[in-house]
Design a protein around this motif. Structure first.
Motif, PDB file in Angstrom:
ATOM      1  N   ARG A  10       0.834  -1.221   0.000  1.00  0.00           N
ATOM      2  CA  ARG A  10       0.000   0.000   0.000  1.00  0.00           C
ATOM      3  C   ARG A  10       0.859   1.258   0.000  1.00  0.00           C
ATOM      4  O   ARG A  10       0.541   2.238  -0.685  1.00  0.00           O
ATOM      5  N   GLU A  11       1.942   1.234   0.766  1.00  0.00           N
ATOM      6  CA  GLU A  11       2.813   2.412   0.835  1.00  0.00           C
ATOM      7  C   GLU A  11       3.552   2.645  -0.484  1.00  0.00           C
ATOM      8  O   GLU A  11       3.809   3.792  -0.852  1.00  0.00           O
ATOM      9  N   ARG A  12       3.897   1.588  -1.183  1.00  0.00           N
ATOM     10  CA  ARG A  12       4.633   1.712  -2.442  1.00  0.00           C
ATOM     11  C   ARG A  12       3.736   2.046  -3.628  1.00  0.00           C
ATOM     12  O   ARG A  12       4.211   2.578  -4.636  1.00  0.00           O
ATOM     13  N   LYS A  13       2.464   1.710  -3.528  1.00  0.00           N
ATOM     14  CA  LYS A  13       1.565   1.819  -4.676  1.00  0.00           C
ATOM     15  C   LYS A  13       1.525   3.217  -5.300  1.00  0.00           C
ATOM     16  O   LYS A  13       1.636   3.335  -6.532  1.00  0.00           O
ATOM     17  N   PRO A  14       1.385   4.296  -4.535  1.00  0.00           N
ATOM     18  CA  PRO A  14       1.346   5.618  -5.184  1.00  0.00           C
ATOM     19  C   PRO A  14       2.605   5.912  -6.004  1.00  0.00           C
ATOM     20  O   PRO A  14       2.522   6.467  -7.104  1.00  0.00           O
ATOM     21  N   ARG A  15       3.728   5.533  -5.482  1.00  0.00           N
ATOM     22  CA  ARG A  15       4.986   5.762  -6.208  1.00  0.00           C
ATOM     23  C   ARG A  15       5.038   4.935  -7.485  1.00  0.00           C
ATOM     24  O   ARG A  15       5.436   5.433  -8.543  1.00  0.00           O
ATOM     25  N   VAL A  16       4.646   3.674  -7.390  1.00  0.00           N
ATOM     26  CA  VAL A  16       4.650   2.797  -8.559  1.00  0.00           C
ATOM     27  C   VAL A  16       3.641   3.295  -9.593  1.00  0.00           C
ATOM     28  O   VAL A  16       3.906   3.257 -10.799  1.00  0.00           O
ATOM     29  N   GLU A  17       2.508   3.802  -9.130  1.00  0.00           N
ATOM     30  CA  GLU A  17       1.499   4.346 -10.051  1.00  0.00           C
ATOM     31  C   GLU A  17       2.037   5.543 -10.835  1.00  0.00           C
ATOM     32  O   GLU A  17       1.644   5.759 -11.981  1.00  0.00           O
ATOM     33  N   GLU A  18       2.914   6.313 -10.217  1.00  0.00           N
ATOM     34  CA  GLU A  18       3.522   7.462 -10.902  1.00  0.00           C
ATOM     35  C   GLU A  18       4.514   7.024 -11.974  1.00  0.00           C
ATOM     36  O   GLU A  18       4.715   7.732 -12.959  1.00  0.00           O
ATOM     37  N   ALA A  27       1.433  -5.726 -11.472  1.00  0.00           N
ATOM     38  CA  ALA A  27       2.548  -6.626 -11.779  1.00  0.00           C
ATOM     39  C   ALA A  27       3.847  -6.096 -11.184  1.00  0.00           C
ATOM     40  O   ALA A  27       4.655  -6.860 -10.647  1.00  0.00           O
ATOM     41  N   ALA A  28       4.059  -4.791 -11.256  1.00  0.00           N
ATOM     42  CA  ALA A  28       5.268  -4.195 -10.674  1.00  0.00           C
ATOM     43  C   ALA A  28       5.277  -4.379  -9.162  1.00  0.00           C
ATOM     44  O   ALA A  28       6.309  -4.718  -8.571  1.00  0.00           O
ATOM     45  N   LEU A  29       4.128  -4.190  -8.526  1.00  0.00           N
ATOM     46  CA  LEU A  29       4.042  -4.393  -7.078  1.00  0.00           C
ATOM     47  C   LEU A  29       4.267  -5.857  -6.714  1.00  0.00           C
ATOM     48  O   LEU A  29       4.929  -6.150  -5.711  1.00  0.00           O
ATOM     49  N   ASP A  30       3.752  -6.768  -7.530  1.00  0.00           N
ATOM     50  CA  ASP A  30       4.002  -8.196  -7.299  1.00  0.00           C
ATOM     51  C   ASP A  30       5.495  -8.499  -7.379  1.00  0.00           C
ATOM     52  O   ASP A  30       6.042  -9.235  -6.552  1.00  0.00           O
ATOM     53  N   LEU A  31       6.144  -7.919  -8.362  1.00  0.00           N
ATOM     54  CA  LEU A  31       7.580  -8.151  -8.533  1.00  0.00           C
ATOM     55  C   LEU A  31       8.378  -7.579  -7.360  1.00  0.00           C
ATOM     56  O   LEU A  31       9.318  -8.219  -6.879  1.00  0.00           O
ATOM     57  N   LEU A  32       7.995  -6.417  -6.891  1.00  0.00           N
ATOM     58  CA  LEU A  32       8.683  -5.840  -5.732  1.00  0.00           C
ATOM     59  C   LEU A  32       8.484  -6.714  -4.489  1.00  0.00           C
ATOM     60  O   LEU A  32       9.389  -6.847  -3.663  1.00  0.00           O
ATOM     61  N   VAL A  58      16.514   0.591  -7.943  1.00  0.00           N
ATOM     62  CA  VAL A  58      15.810  -0.352  -8.819  1.00  0.00           C
ATOM     63  C   VAL A  58      14.744   0.379  -9.629  1.00  0.00           C
ATOM     64  O   VAL A  58      14.632   0.202 -10.850  1.00  0.00           O
ATOM     65  N   LEU A  59      13.952   1.208  -8.965  1.00  0.00           N
ATOM     66  CA  LEU A  59      12.896   1.932  -9.672  1.00  0.00           C
ATOM     67  C   LEU A  59      13.465   2.967 -10.639  1.00  0.00           C
ATOM     68  O   LEU A  59      12.924   3.161 -11.733  1.00  0.00           O
ATOM     69  N   VAL A  68      12.019  -3.986 -18.120  1.00  0.00           N
ATOM     70  CA  VAL A  68      13.322  -3.672 -17.536  1.00  0.00           C
ATOM     71  C   VAL A  68      13.321  -4.028 -16.053  1.00  0.00           C
ATOM     72  O   VAL A  68      14.305  -4.579 -15.537  1.00  0.00           O
ATOM     73  N   LEU A  69      12.227  -3.752 -15.362  1.00  0.00           N
ATOM     74  CA  LEU A  69      12.130  -4.119 -13.953  1.00  0.00           C
ATOM     75  C   LEU A  69      12.263  -5.631 -13.788  1.00  0.00           C
ATOM     76  O   LEU A  69      12.931  -6.105 -12.870  1.00  0.00           O
ATOM     77  N   ILE A  70      11.687  -6.382 -14.700  1.00  0.00           N
ATOM     78  CA  ILE A  70      11.721  -7.845 -14.628  1.00  0.00           C
ATOM     79  C   ILE A  70      13.125  -8.388 -14.904  1.00  0.00           C
ATOM     80  O   ILE A  70      13.646  -9.198 -14.154  1.00  0.00           O
ATOM     81  N   ASN A  71      13.717  -7.956 -15.990  1.00  0.00           N
ATOM     82  CA  ASN A  71      14.996  -8.590 -16.375  1.00  0.00           C
ATOM     83  C   ASN A  71      16.222  -7.735 -16.083  1.00  0.00           C
ATOM     84  O   ASN A  71      17.334  -8.192 -16.293  1.00  0.00           O
ATOM     85  N   GLY A  72      16.030  -6.526 -15.613  1.00  0.00           N
ATOM     86  CA  GLY A  72      17.140  -5.705 -15.185  1.00  0.00           C
ATOM     87  C   GLY A  72      18.040  -5.172 -16.305  1.00  0.00           C
ATOM     88  O   GLY A  72      19.164  -4.765 -16.054  1.00  0.00           O
TER      89      GLY A  72
END
Length: 73
Positions: A10-18, A27-32, A58-59, A68-72
């Motif tokens: 929940r805390e990361r979601k706003p940042r990831v949404e941006e 999917a990004a939140l699942d990976l994190l 990482v972000l 890129v997040l998945i395979n770096g």
């Protein structure tokens, strides 16, 4: 005090949404979350999550691209 994975999500979601397209946010939140579990496996039991500075890097390097997040690369 340690926080749970759902609270961390929940805390990361706003940042990831941006940073990521709306259809990629979950999917990004699942990976994190997986990254946190791997971090804990390597550095636990004291390290429950990726340190904030590592998460920032990482972000930044993912640059809003889920592939890129998945395979770096």
């Amino acid at each position: 005090m340690a926080i749970g994975s759902e609270q961390r999500r929940r805390e990361r979601k706003p940042r990831v949404e941006e940073l990521f397209a709306s259809q990629q946010v979950e999917a990004a939140l699942d990976l994190l979350h997986l990254m946190d579990m791997a971090w804990h496996d390597c550095y636990g039991p004291r390290e429950l999550e990726v340190p904030p500075a590592v998460l920032d890097d990482v972000l930044l390097l993912a640059d809003g691209d889920l592939a890129v997040l998945i395979n770096g690369s």
